[in-house]
Design a protein around this motif. Structure first.
Motif, PDB file in Angstrom:
ATOM      1  N   TYR A 118      24.029  19.244  33.155  1.00 50.20           N
ATOM      2  CA  TYR A 118      25.043  19.842  32.282  1.00 50.20           C
ATOM      3  C   TYR A 118      24.429  20.978  31.461  1.00 50.20           C
ATOM      4  CZ  TYR A 118      28.808  16.501  33.161  1.00 50.20           C
ATOM      5  OH  TYR A 118      29.821  15.771  33.749  1.00 50.20           O
ATOM      6  N   GLU A 122      25.244  14.014  36.812  1.00 56.20           N
ATOM      7  CA  GLU A 122      24.254  15.048  37.125  1.00 56.20           C
ATOM      8  C   GLU A 122      23.591  14.811  38.477  1.00 56.20           C
ATOM      9  OE1 GLU A 122      23.014  16.600  32.684  1.00 56.20           O
ATOM     10  OE2 GLU A 122      21.816  15.001  33.599  1.00 56.20           O
ATOM     11  N   LYS A 170      29.491  20.914  27.530  1.00 54.51           N
ATOM     12  CA  LYS A 170      29.051  19.529  27.354  1.00 54.51           C
ATOM     13  C   LYS A 170      28.260  19.364  26.063  1.00 54.51           C
ATOM     14  CE  LYS A 170      28.859  15.352  29.192  1.00 54.51           C
ATOM     15  NZ  LYS A 170      30.051  14.588  29.610  1.00 54.51           N
ATOM     16  N   ALA A 230      32.499  22.319  31.601  1.00 49.03           N
ATOM     17  CA  ALA A 230      31.595  22.230  32.755  1.00 49.03           C
ATOM     18  C   ALA A 230      32.292  21.565  33.939  1.00 49.03           C
ATOM     19  CB  ALA A 230      30.340  21.455  32.372  1.00 49.03           C
TER      20      ALA A 230
END
Length: 247
Positions: free
Chosen positions: A206, A199, A167, A142
């Motif tokens: 994620y 985030e 993730k 990611a």
């Protein structure tokens, strides 16, 4: 799961052998990604692996979590506080920019955060050079896709053993490697400033990024953010451009 872990451990050994080096070093933040990588390099080189905790105006909890990771996987580790070095460089740069009338307040936070990552990278390479080790990165799939890493900072490494893991898979590997629950429960963060989380900074979860990478349908707004992050960070995933000159 254990077979996949063994494949990566064997790959790490092969990378060290082919490079003519002796072992591996990783920066340990106390987060899930560095916890998994610390376990992997310890398995690959029980006697020639090292973790390094690199606080820069970090919270005590960050340092404690880093120590918990290192002690749990029984990897040798150092703790090197770079707060003063960070403050010195920031101060000199800001003083000169202000003196010449070029200082931009809007870019201060990014400048601060990227300098932290680059100081950590330089320190890891200093240790690696002394021990004749390779520097191992902690970016997952990611982060690689979105460019959520600092160019020549945490992106400045020799090996990326978990770059193909989403993730959610990192968490699965962490459980298989017996990473402490306190680390599993911790919100993903690069520790760049007080209250910073991955985030919130990216503006997307994620989970959405993982689903995107799997080719699944996700919220259109999330897709736009992921595509924008990927496009704007393309330069991080390739060598610097150079002109073609025919002599």
């Amino acid at each position: 799961m254990q077979e996949k872990i063994k494949i990566v451990v064997d790959w790490l050994r092969e990378q060290v052998k082919s490079s003519g080096t002796k072992g591996l070093v990783v920066g340990i933040s106390g987060g899930i990604d560095s916890a998994v990588v610390a376990n992997l390099i310890k398995k690959a080189f029980p006697d020639n692996s090292m973790g390094v905790i690199l606080p820069i105006k970090s919270t005590l909890k960050d340092v404690e979590d880093g120590s918990l990771v290192a002690n749990t996987c029984d990897i040798s580790y150092l703790t090197i506080d770079l707060s003063q070095q960070h403050e010195d460089i920031m101060g000199k740069v800001l003083d000169e920019l202000k003196r010449t009338g070029q200082y931009n307040e809007n870019n201060l936070r990014m400048m601060d955060a990227n300098l932290r990552a680059r100081l950590r990278m330089s320190t890891l390479y200093s240790i690696a050079n002394n021990l004749h080790y390779l520097v191992v990165g902690t970016d997952n799939a990611a982060e690689v896709h979105t460019g959520y890493f600092t160019k020549y900072g945490d992106g400045g490494v020799d090996l990326l053993p978990i770059a193909s893991l989403k993730k959610c898979e990192v968490y699965q590997w962490a459980e298989a490697l017996a990473v402490p629950q306190a680390i599993l429960d911790r919100a993903p963060s690069a520790g760049l400033w007080e209250g910073q989380t991955d985030e919130i900074e990216m503006g997307v979860t994620y989970r959405s990024i993982d689903q995107y990478l799997d080719g699944k349908s996700i919220d259109e707004k999330d897709k736009e953010i992921i595509d924008r992050l990927h496009k704007s960070s393309q330069h991080k995933r390739q060598m610097p451009p150079s002109p073609k000159i025919n002599i």
